[in-house]
Write a protein that holds these residues in place. Structure first.
Motif, PDB file in Angstrom:
ATOM      1  N   ASP A  87       8.129   1.906 -39.832  1.00 47.34           N
ATOM      2  CA  ASP A  87       8.856   2.468 -40.708  1.00 47.34           C
ATOM      3  C   ASP A  87       8.208   3.656 -41.184  1.00 47.34           C
ATOM      4  O   ASP A  87       7.139   3.973 -41.135  1.00 47.34           O
ATOM      5  CB  ASP A  87       9.104   1.546 -42.002  1.00 47.34           C
ATOM      6  N   SER A  88       9.117   4.778 -41.493  1.00 49.29           N
ATOM      7  CA  SER A  88       8.505   5.814 -42.139  1.00 49.29           C
ATOM      8  C   SER A  88       8.423   5.801 -43.532  1.00 49.29           C
ATOM      9  O   SER A  88       8.878   4.873 -44.308  1.00 49.29           O
ATOM     10  CB  SER A  88       9.810   6.957 -41.970  1.00 49.29           C
ATOM     11  N   TYR A  89       7.229   6.561 -44.110  1.00 56.07           N
ATOM     12  CA  TYR A  89       6.786   6.468 -45.382  1.00 56.07           C
ATOM     13  C   TYR A  89       6.278   7.793 -45.977  1.00 56.07           C
ATOM     14  O   TYR A  89       5.815   8.560 -45.120  1.00 56.07           O
ATOM     15  CB  TYR A  89       5.919   5.430 -45.420  1.00 56.07           C
ATOM     16  N   THR A  90       6.611   8.232 -46.899  1.00 53.69           N
ATOM     17  CA  THR A  90       6.200   9.282 -47.445  1.00 53.69           C
ATOM     18  C   THR A  90       4.921   9.394 -48.383  1.00 53.69           C
ATOM     19  O   THR A  90       5.180   8.415 -49.431  1.00 53.69           O
ATOM     20  CB  THR A  90       7.166  10.251 -47.911  1.00 53.69           C
ATOM     21  N   VAL A  91       3.813   9.908 -48.039  1.00 51.20           N
ATOM     22  CA  VAL A  91       2.514   9.753 -49.036  1.00 51.20           C
ATOM     23  C   VAL A  91       2.592  10.992 -49.911  1.00 51.20           C
ATOM     24  O   VAL A  91       3.150  11.883 -49.511  1.00 51.20           O
ATOM     25  CB  VAL A  91       1.564  10.129 -48.076  1.00 51.20           C
ATOM     26  N   LYS A  92       2.798  10.374 -51.095  1.00 48.80           N
ATOM     27  CA  LYS A  92       2.918  11.342 -52.322  1.00 48.80           C
ATOM     28  C   LYS A  92       1.571  11.875 -52.866  1.00 48.80           C
ATOM     29  O   LYS A  92       0.726  12.418 -51.870  1.00 48.80           O
ATOM     30  CB  LYS A  92       3.746  10.723 -53.367  1.00 48.80           C
ATOM     31  N   GLU A 126       3.164  13.890 -47.362  1.00 54.01           N
ATOM     32  CA  GLU A 126       3.361  14.230 -45.847  1.00 54.01           C
ATOM     33  C   GLU A 126       4.280  12.863 -45.618  1.00 54.01           C
ATOM     34  O   GLU A 126       4.189  11.631 -46.171  1.00 54.01           O
ATOM     35  CB  GLU A 126       2.402  14.172 -44.852  1.00 54.01           C
ATOM     36  N   SER A 127       4.879  12.809 -44.434  1.00 55.67           N
ATOM     37  CA  SER A 127       5.787  11.817 -44.052  1.00 55.67           C
ATOM     38  C   SER A 127       4.683  11.072 -42.964  1.00 55.67           C
ATOM     39  O   SER A 127       4.455  11.758 -42.086  1.00 55.67           O
ATOM     40  CB  SER A 127       7.165  12.280 -43.488  1.00 55.67           C
ATOM     41  N   THR A 128       4.636   9.882 -42.985  1.00 57.21           N
ATOM     42  CA  THR A 128       3.881   9.165 -41.867  1.00 57.21           C
ATOM     43  C   THR A 128       4.519   7.794 -41.503  1.00 57.21           C
ATOM     44  O   THR A 128       5.765   7.759 -41.928  1.00 57.21           O
ATOM     45  CB  THR A 128       2.530   8.796 -42.540  1.00 57.21           C
ATOM     46  N   THR A 129       4.084   7.132 -40.803  1.00 56.35           N
ATOM     47  CA  THR A 129       4.406   6.015 -40.322  1.00 56.35           C
ATOM     48  C   THR A 129       3.700   4.499 -40.792  1.00 56.35           C
ATOM     49  O   THR A 129       2.434   4.784 -40.684  1.00 56.35           O
ATOM     50  CB  THR A 129       4.315   5.760 -38.676  1.00 56.35           C
ATOM     51  N   ILE A 130       4.318   3.789 -41.370  1.00 56.34           N
ATOM     52  CA  ILE A 130       3.871   2.471 -41.785  1.00 56.34           C
ATOM     53  C   ILE A 130       3.155   1.685 -40.593  1.00 56.34           C
ATOM     54  O   ILE A 130       3.931   1.440 -39.282  1.00 56.34           O
ATOM     55  CB  ILE A 130       4.685   1.525 -42.570  1.00 56.34           C
ATOM     56  N   ILE A 159     -10.608   3.570 -39.105  1.00 50.34           N
ATOM     57  CA  ILE A 159      -9.400   3.817 -40.311  1.00 50.34           C
ATOM     58  C   ILE A 159      -8.378   2.738 -40.103  1.00 50.34           C
ATOM     59  O   ILE A 159      -7.999   2.103 -41.062  1.00 50.34           O
ATOM     60  CB  ILE A 159      -8.928   5.208 -40.445  1.00 50.34           C
ATOM     61  N   SER A 160      -8.166   2.223 -39.022  1.00 51.87           N
ATOM     62  CA  SER A 160      -7.164   1.351 -38.697  1.00 51.87           C
ATOM     63  C   SER A 160      -7.772   0.076 -39.003  1.00 51.87           C
ATOM     64  O   SER A 160      -6.967  -0.973 -39.463  1.00 51.87           O
ATOM     65  CB  SER A 160      -6.752   1.157 -37.273  1.00 51.87           C
ATOM     66  N   THR A 161      -8.793  -0.096 -39.363  1.00 48.90           N
ATOM     67  CA  THR A 161      -9.517  -1.547 -39.887  1.00 48.90           C
ATOM     68  C   THR A 161      -9.011  -1.601 -41.443  1.00 48.90           C
ATOM     69  O   THR A 161      -9.057  -2.627 -42.056  1.00 48.90           O
ATOM     70  CB  THR A 161     -10.955  -1.700 -40.057  1.00 48.90           C
ATOM     71  N   ARG A 162      -8.623  -0.443 -42.169  1.00 47.47           N
ATOM     72  CA  ARG A 162      -8.189  -0.305 -43.442  1.00 47.47           C
ATOM     73  C   ARG A 162      -6.848  -0.532 -43.575  1.00 47.47           C
ATOM     74  O   ARG A 162      -6.099  -0.690 -44.976  1.00 47.47           O
ATOM     75  CB  ARG A 162      -8.834   0.966 -44.178  1.00 47.47           C
ATOM     76  N   PHE A 163      -5.832  -0.538 -42.466  1.00 45.32           N
ATOM     77  CA  PHE A 163      -4.452  -0.769 -42.573  1.00 45.32           C
ATOM     78  C   PHE A 163      -4.289  -2.204 -43.313  1.00 45.32           C
ATOM     79  O   PHE A 163      -4.928  -2.939 -43.154  1.00 45.32           O
ATOM     80  CB  PHE A 163      -3.801  -0.898 -41.488  1.00 45.32           C
ATOM     81  N   TYR A 186      -4.502   6.305 -45.452  1.00 46.39           N
ATOM     82  CA  TYR A 186      -5.105   5.918 -44.127  1.00 46.39           C
ATOM     83  C   TYR A 186      -4.102   6.198 -42.884  1.00 46.39           C
ATOM     84  O   TYR A 186      -4.598   6.557 -41.975  1.00 46.39           O
ATOM     85  CB  TYR A 186      -5.414   4.522 -44.276  1.00 46.39           C
ATOM     86  N   TRP A 187      -2.612   5.919 -43.210  1.00 46.79           N
ATOM     87  CA  TRP A 187      -2.020   6.234 -42.345  1.00 46.79           C
ATOM     88  C   TRP A 187      -1.805   7.772 -41.812  1.00 46.79           C
ATOM     89  O   TRP A 187      -1.752   8.093 -40.845  1.00 46.79           O
ATOM     90  CB  TRP A 187      -0.484   5.843 -42.464  1.00 46.79           C
ATOM     91  N   ALA A 188      -1.833   8.669 -43.089  1.00 44.56           N
ATOM     92  CA  ALA A 188      -1.840   9.965 -43.118  1.00 44.56           C
ATOM     93  C   ALA A 188      -2.948  10.506 -42.169  1.00 44.56           C
ATOM     94  O   ALA A 188      -2.914  11.408 -41.394  1.00 44.56           O
ATOM     95  CB  ALA A 188      -1.580  10.682 -44.102  1.00 44.56           C
ATOM     96  N   ALA A 189      -4.224  10.071 -42.643  1.00 39.93           N
ATOM     97  CA  ALA A 189      -5.560  10.291 -41.896  1.00 39.93           C
ATOM     98  C   ALA A 189      -5.533  10.173 -40.396  1.00 39.93           C
ATOM     99  O   ALA A 189      -5.785  10.747 -39.557  1.00 39.93           O
ATOM    100  CB  ALA A 189      -6.603   9.593 -42.446  1.00 39.93           C
ATOM    101  N   TYR A 190      -4.908   8.813 -40.073  1.00 42.28           N
ATOM    102  CA  TYR A 190      -4.713   8.398 -38.715  1.00 42.28           C
ATOM    103  C   TYR A 190      -3.922   9.524 -37.730  1.00 42.28           C
ATOM    104  O   TYR A 190      -4.439   9.792 -36.909  1.00 42.28           O
ATOM    105  CB  TYR A 190      -4.003   7.069 -38.563  1.00 42.28           C
TER     106      TYR A 190
END
Length: 230
Positions: free
Chosen positions: A212-217, A222-226, A193-197, A165-169
């Motif tokens: 924080d930074s987070y890598t979606v495997k 891809e790297s995204t933001t929490i 999508i932010s309702t699913r955070f 969801y973060w990556a989609a955002y």
């Protein structure tokens, strides 16, 4: 007479069916019939789709064109034959002259892949489409949708289920940034999508925080933001 512009599908479809065998090498008949069937959207019924497919393929064989190939691809999409649709859209790409047309057909290949849940291929073609037409946000919307739909496949029992969801955002945000005309669509998707955070307590256990930074495997890589649910 099939050439009459006033016929509807109830008349057109059986007429085209009846006259097809005799005229399948007749380029003028094929062109006219294909145009009429297309204009009246006769391919939306099962019988109509069958004869439209035959007419379009015979016409394409005699007079190949990008629009002809895209027409056949559209029929394959309506029949849910996504592999064939992708192949015909690829033919349209190869025959198209203008980059804008190539871009549209390439995005349609991406859509065909997304319908059969081949999300990695969908992303590849969407990015290719974006590179053919600058300032175009639609390919990024499609990638965002593919990410969001990977919720269950990318659920690793930890943060992975939120990562999609973060990556989609991110992708919806990118779509809006490159293409103002798509802002309202992107905004709606971002809001949805932010309702699913995750709530703050859902991420607290992982010793991470909002921003924080987070890598979606998974296939996304891809790297995204929490982001927590506000």
């Amino acid at each position: 007479n099939v050439t009459s512009p006033y016929l509807d599908c109830i008349v057109l479809v059986p007429l085209a069916d009846k006259n097809f065998e005799v005229n399948k090498e007749n380029v003028d008949w094929l062109r006219t019939t294909m145009t009429l069937l297309q204009k009246n959207k006769c391919y939306e019924t099962d019988e109509g789709a069958v004869i439209y497919g035959k007419v379009a393929e015979s016409f394409f064989a005699l007079e190949p064109s990008a629009t002809g190939a895209a027409g056949i691809a559209t029929i394959q999409l309506s029949k849910k034959d996504y592999t064939a649709a992708a192949e015909w859209f690829q033919k349209a790409v190869d025959m198209a002259e203008a980059n804008d047309d190539k871009a549209e057909y390439t995005l349609n290949i991406a859509k065909a892949h997304s319908y059969k849940k081949s999300y990695a291929s969908a992303r590849t073609f969407a990015l290719k489409a974006a590179s053919l037409k600058s300032g175009w946000g639609e390919p990024y919307i499609l990638i965002g949708d593919c990410y969001a739909q990977s919720y269950s496949t990318c659920d690793d029992g930890e943060l992975g289920r939120y990562g999609v969801y973060w990556a989609a955002y991110d992708k919806y945000k990118k779509a809006k940034a490159v293409d103002a005309s798509i802002a309202s669509v992107a905004n709606k998707k971002m809001a949805s999508i932010s309702t699913r955070f995750p709530k703050i307590q859902d991420i607290f256990a992982y010793s991470v925080k909002d921003g924080d930074s987070y890598t979606v495997k998974c296939w996304i890589n891809e790297s995204t933001t929490i982001r927590e649910k506000k």
